[in-house]
Design a protein around this motif. Structure first.
Motif, PDB file in Angstrom:
ATOM      1  N   LEU A 181      17.844  17.881  31.538  1.00 27.07           N
ATOM      2  CA  LEU A 181      16.608  17.913  32.352  1.00 27.07           C
ATOM      3  C   LEU A 181      16.926  17.717  33.837  1.00 27.07           C
ATOM      4  N   THR A 182      17.807  16.742  34.119  1.00 29.61           N
ATOM      5  CA  THR A 182      18.162  16.491  35.524  1.00 29.61           C
ATOM      6  C   THR A 182      18.884  17.703  36.115  1.00 29.61           C
ATOM      7  N   MET A 239      18.623  20.790  35.126  1.00 30.00           N
ATOM      8  CA  MET A 239      17.680  21.909  35.278  1.00 30.00           C
ATOM      9  C   MET A 239      16.827  21.728  36.533  1.00 30.00           C
ATOM     10  N   ALA A 240      16.390  20.496  36.778  1.00 34.25           N
ATOM     11  CA  ALA A 240      15.584  20.229  37.982  1.00 34.25           C
ATOM     12  C   ALA A 240      16.402  20.587  39.223  1.00 34.25           C
ATOM     13  N   LEU A 290      15.549  23.645  41.950  1.00 34.98           N
ATOM     14  CA  LEU A 290      15.276  23.329  43.363  1.00 34.98           C
ATOM     15  C   LEU A 290      16.358  23.918  44.277  1.00 34.98           C
ATOM     16  N   ALA A 304      11.434  18.601  52.062  1.00 31.13           N
ATOM     17  CA  ALA A 304      10.625  18.127  50.930  1.00 31.13           C
ATOM     18  C   ALA A 304      11.319  18.444  49.608  1.00 31.13           C
ATOM     19  N   ILE A 305      11.933  19.613  49.505  1.00 31.48           N
ATOM     20  CA  ILE A 305      12.632  19.953  48.256  1.00 31.48           C
ATOM     21  C   ILE A 305      13.858  19.051  48.078  1.00 31.48           C
ATOM     22  N   VAL A 307      14.266  16.033  49.201  1.00 22.36           N
ATOM     23  CA  VAL A 307      13.839  14.680  48.809  1.00 22.36           C
ATOM     24  C   VAL A 307      13.398  14.684  47.339  1.00 22.36           C
ATOM     25  N   THR A 308      12.671  15.743  46.930  1.00 21.16           N
ATOM     26  CA  THR A 308      12.237  15.818  45.526  1.00 21.16           C
ATOM     27  C   THR A 308      13.449  15.809  44.601  1.00 21.16           C
ATOM     28  N   LEU A 343      14.881  12.403  44.410  1.00 23.64           N
ATOM     29  CA  LEU A 343      14.029  11.527  43.614  1.00 23.64           C
ATOM     30  C   LEU A 343      14.259  11.742  42.118  1.00 23.64           C
ATOM     31  N   VAL A 344      14.335  13.031  41.737  1.00 26.46           N
ATOM     32  CA  VAL A 344      14.540  13.337  40.310  1.00 26.46           C
ATOM     33  C   VAL A 344      15.875  12.762  39.853  1.00 26.46           C
ATOM     34  N   ALA A 359      17.607  10.316  41.331  1.00 29.70           N
ATOM     35  CA  ALA A 359      17.547   8.858  41.420  1.00 29.70           C
ATOM     36  C   ALA A 359      16.848   8.289  40.195  1.00 29.70           C
ATOM     37  N   ASN A 360      15.779   8.935  39.797  1.00 27.92           N
ATOM     38  CA  ASN A 360      15.020   8.473  38.637  1.00 27.92           C
ATOM     39  C   ASN A 360      15.892   8.495  37.383  1.00 27.92           C
ATOM     40  N   ALA A 361      16.550   9.638  37.173  1.00 26.00           N
ATOM     41  CA  ALA A 361      17.364   9.778  35.966  1.00 26.00           C
ATOM     42  C   ALA A 361      18.504   8.768  35.956  1.00 26.00           C
ATOM     43  N   ILE A 419      17.249   5.131  35.440  1.00 27.10           N
ATOM     44  CA  ILE A 419      16.885   4.877  34.040  1.00 27.10           C
ATOM     45  C   ILE A 419      18.168   4.660  33.235  1.00 27.10           C
TER      46      ILE A 419
END
Lengths: 463, 467
Positions: free
Chosen positions: A54-55, A57-58, A62, A340-341, A343-344, A347-348, A350-352, A355
């Motif tokens: 998932l990470t 693919m994101a 982007l 913006a992309i 940073v997005t 974020l994705v 960083a989140n993964a 966790i």
């Protein structure tokens, strides 16, 4: 002020970038040298395949968007970048748009308007090119976008010609030099044919498909900008793809002959309104800025060009003027969309990673007990993020290049007079750099938190 | 080989695209069902999972919540700004047209800049009965005149003061030569700001104090252009009495039009004969007429097109003309949809990560809830609701951030895509429709990103989950 992307775009302007290749080689060397750690990272990523995918693919998606946006920005930056050598001077009417100069200006402008001994003299046979624009519709009752065609009217010898002495093709048109040798040969043959039969024309492949015509077909154009000068054409061939996909080229002489034929036997006031207005612009090639300044000065001080007055710009300056209307849009793309992309993406990631770190606090504590230093744990977490970021970024950059350039044939987005954009050769580098940078930015804090895991706290909770 | 690859790619794209669409459609269908269930829970018809449970979970895992919410915020904020730009463009084309006006161009001209109406029988246009007549007050006299505005539209390259070497050296200024400025102002519904006046119907030129014997062209500027030219002389805007250079002449500002929200905002108007002489174009490109009350402008346009043949003309309502300039807007809109959808997909993967992790961390909670008697679908609703909540909060903040762009000025180009076009100054417009689109898109991302993890949660068996 240079934005980060401008610096990066310049740095990675070519896939053969030595610094980039050296950096990649270094990373691979380190990965092999510390193979155990690398294997550990790969294992960690494999432990939660879904999250890694998932990470990845994101990041992939982007990076694709950024690659598209940067390809447009990089191309426009290149077009508007001031050159210091081998530059083109664009000579147009000084005040009016579209520029409409008399054809009588052409001969002297092609030489750079020298008047005195010692003046700079351009070689008109090799280093100048006249441009006119002839447009019309295939069906006067149905003026749709598909039916309307605009021709660049020019001298075929300037589109391409073969120099028997140097055994090389030369062209005044941008990007023709990027065509293959076979394409150049075919184009050269076609241009000689256009000289012999001025009604024969070249059309870009996409334009041809839009018109639903094939090579060899004849068609009639009812003119929109040369009223009552309606011309018949035969399609001789296609202009090599790329920049000229939507364009069409005709022999200027055909237009000039048609006007002369229209004016035959008519008094001056009854002659065609465009008689003294056919020359849209003149390109002259000069070796350096000094030569350009001299030519510009010769032209602006010449008493020959007063009605209308003319001006001489560098190609970059002329294009920049056309792009002025899009300045806010381009600013938004550069300073709003891309950041913006980025940073997005961070974020994705960083989140993964955060966790993942939270789920593996016990594992980190065990590693510390086994003798891993905090910095080694930091490197492991950073390495995992970098592995995902770099891999998906590299694949995305390369795939975007392949899909858009090789399969789709360019990104159709009409900005100013540019109809299509192509993905830069350096796209894989961009993907790699963006993936690495965002992975690093997104994983620094989680990695630091993993580094700071306190063994006693973790085991007291477990107990 | 390339052709084969292209065919393969096209089929792959169709298959993947179709598959994705199908999956999204199924997800949306299930989401709609779940939303109905949530409504039923809200009104107490079915037993509900306490909302507080989900809210507390979001608060306990605040870092993850924040990171995921921020991704939603960024995507929605960006989408709002980009749509506001296109909205501003559409508002401009809509605002520029006057409902009762008909625009006449030469036949075949795809834009005003290519039109040459000449002086044939079209000159008798103002005698036609379908043209509205109105009292016009000028030079202390009042007279009844037909509301026909004869215009010459041209684009002029203006040399910039002190251009940097190799950089842009000129700016393109749109100049409209007008025969009767008062009538033109009435036809286009463009009044002047206080203190200004239309150029006179005489010479259209004047001397200015300190200008010696030189005759300056009297110009009336759109507000946007006045601001743009003002920057050259370090002023917020040029004002009446200020001078500037354009083309081979010097100009003096005699009036500023109240033109905000119209394409005329980026234009300078002057006497047609002066503009024509300056640019070697002693003709007229456009006639704009106001149709008499009670008549249908589209019908009048058809009549004009069939009546005048020397030269042949094409007439259309002003509304149709400005709608034809929406080609660029549509291109921008497609590009924006493309970028937003791709960013949204990136965001969805982020949400999925968050929700899968949330479920992995709360398998015991799920087990306890199942043992307490909550059904699988209630667990599903619970996690789905959490994802929606996250999306809604992120989306709301994104919309709020994007709203800050409302009213910002930007430049752009409008064109029907057949040559010509206009450089325009527009204001970004964030309206309720855009905010609604932003929120719906955000919720959609929440649905797509939250449903699959929520479905995985209901597959857990209570005893396994408790281990």
């Amino acid at each position: 002020m240079n934005s980060i992307d401008e610096v990066l775009l310049r740095f990675t302007s070519d896939w053969r970038n030595p610094v980039g290749i050296a950096a990649l080689a270094l990373v691979l060397f380190v990965a092999i040298l510390y193979w155990e750690q690398t294997r550990f990272m790969l294992k960690s990523l494999r432990r939660n395949v879904l999250r890694s995918v998932l990470t990845g693919m994101a990041t992939f998606i982007l990076v694709l968007v950024i690659t598209l946006v940067w390809s447009i920005l990089a191309f426009l930056d290149r077009q508007t970048a001031a050159k210091s050598e081998n530059l083109k001077a664009i000579i147009t009417e000084k005040y009016q748009l579209p520029s409409q100069m008399p054809i009588s200006y052409a001969t002297s402008l092609a030489e750079g308007a020298p008047r005195n001994a010692g003046d700079y003299r351009v070689n008109p046979a090799k280093d100048s090119m006249l441009w006119a624009f002839y447009g019309g519709t295939l069906d006067p009752n149905k003026k749709t976008r598909e039916n309307i065609i605009f021709f660049f009217a020019m001298e075929p010898s300037k589109i391409i010609s073969y120099d028997n002495r140097t055994k090389k093709y030369s062209s005044m048109m941008d990007d023709i030099d990027q065509a293959t040798d076979e394409e150049k040969r075919l184009l050269n043959d076609a241009c000689r044919e256009m000289e012999k039969y001025p009604y024969k024309v070249l059309v870009g492949p996409t334009r041809l498909a839009q018109m639903n015509k094939r090579v060899g077909e004849r068609f009639k154009v009812t003119s929109l900008n040369y009223k009552e000068i309606d011309l018949e054409f035969e399609i001789l061939g296609e202009i090599p793809g790329g920049r000229y996909e939507l364009s069409a080229a005709m022999n200027y002489q055909y237009l000039q002959d048609a006007i002369e034929s229209y004016n035959k036997g008519k008094s001056k006031d009854k002659q065609h309104a465009m008689t003294e207005r056919t020359l849209a612009l003149m390109w002259v090639r000069v070796p350096d800025m000094d030569a350009f300044e001299r030519v510009a000065q010769q032209i602006s001080s010449s008493p020959e060009y007063t009605t209308p007055a003319v001006k001489c710009d560098t190609a970059s300056s002329g294009i920049a003027s056309f792009l002025d209307a899009y300045k806010d849009l381009l600013f938004g793309m550069r300073w709003l969309l891309v950041p913006a992309i980025l940073v997005t993406m961070s974020l994705v990631i960083a989140n993964a990673i955060s966790i993942s770190v939270r789920e593996r606090r016990v594992e980190m504590a065990v590693l510390k007990v086994l003798g891993f230093s905090p910095n080694q744990i930091l490197s492991l977490v950073l390495g995992e993020a970098l592995l995902i970021g770099c891999t998906s970024g590299l694949i995305s950059g390369w795939l975007t290049y392949f899909l858009i350039n090789d399969l789709v044939g360019g990104l159709a987005l009409p900005i100013a007079f540019f109809g299509k954009f192509f993905i830069s050769d350096a796209a894989p580098w961009w993907g790699l750099s963006i993936g690495a940078a965002t992975a690093l930015a997104g994983s620094v804090l989680p990695a630091w938190s993993a580094r700071s895991v306190k063994v006693s706290e973790v085991f007291s909770k477990v107990a | 080989m390339k052709a084969l690859l292209l065919i393969l790619f096209k089929w792959l794209a169709i298959l993947v695209g179709g598959g994705v669409l199908l999956v999204v459609a199924v997800i949306l269908l299930i989401s709609a069902g779940l939303m109905v269930l949530m409504l039923l829970q809200a009104v107490g018809l079915v037993r509900r999972v306490p909302l507080g449970y989900n809210v507390r979970n979001l608060m306990v895992r605040w870092r993850t919540t924040l990171l995921t919410g921020l991704a939603f915020t960024l995507v929605v904020a960006l989408m709002t700004v980009m749509l506001a730009f296109v909205n501003g463009m559409y508002a401009l084309t809509k605002g520029s047209a006057v409902a009762g006006n008909v625009m006449v161009l030469a036949d075949g001209a795809t834009d005003e800049v290519f039109s040459d109406l000449g002086y044939g029988d079209i000159s008798t246009l103002e005698n036609k009965e379908y043209i509205k007549r109105a009292e016009v007050r000028q030079d202390n006299k009042t007279e009844v005149r037909p509301l026909v505005s004869w215009e010459l539209y041209q684009v002029v390259a203006q040399q910039l003061p002190n251009p940097q070497p190799g950089k842009r050296s000129s700016r393109f200024v749109q100049v409209r030569g007008i025969e009767d400025p008062v009538v033109a102002g009435m036809v286009h519904e463009l009044p002047l700001h206080e203190g200004g006046q239309w150029f006179d119907r005489g010479a259209g030129i004047q001397a200015v104090p300190g200008g010696g014997n030189e005759q300056y062209v009297q110009g009336v500027l759109g507000e946007g252009l006045a601001r743009e030219l003002g920057r050259d002389v370090a002023k917020p805007s040029l004002a009446v009495g200020d001078t500037f250079e354009l083309g081979p002449r010097k100009w003096v500002v005699v009036g500023i039009m109240k033109s905000a929200g119209k394409t005329f905002d980026s234009e300078v108007w002057a006497k047609r004969e002066v503009v024509g002489a300056m640019l070697r174009k002693m003709t007229r490109s456009t006639a704009v007429i106001r149709v008499a009350d009670g008549l249908d402008p589209a019908q009048v346009a058809r009549e004009i097109t069939s009546d005048f043949k020397s030269p042949a003309v094409q007439a259309q309502t002003e509304t149709q003309y400005f709608e034809s300039l929406n080609g660029t807007n549509q291109t921008f809109l497609i590009a924006i949809i493309f970028v937003t959808v791709f960013m949204g997909v990136g965001g969805v993967f982020g949400v999925m990560n968050t929700m899968f992790a949330a479920i992995a961390q709360r398998t015991r909670d799920i087990g306890v809830m199942r043992i307490l008697g909550f059904a699988r679908w209630q667990i599903l609703v619970s996690f789905f609701l959490e994802s929606l909540l996250l999306a809604l909060i992120g989306g709301l903040v994104g919309c709020a951030l994007g709203s800050l762009a409302d009213g910002l000025s930007a430049t752009s180009q409008m064109s029907g895509g057949q040559g010509g076009g206009k450089s325009v100054m527009l204001k970004l417009v964030v309206d309720a429709r855009i905010l609604m689109v932003g929120l719906v898109f955000s919720v959609l991302m929440g649905c797509v990103g939250g449903l699959l993890p929520a479905l995985s949660a209901i597959r857990l068996k209570p005893l396994d989950a408790m281990h």
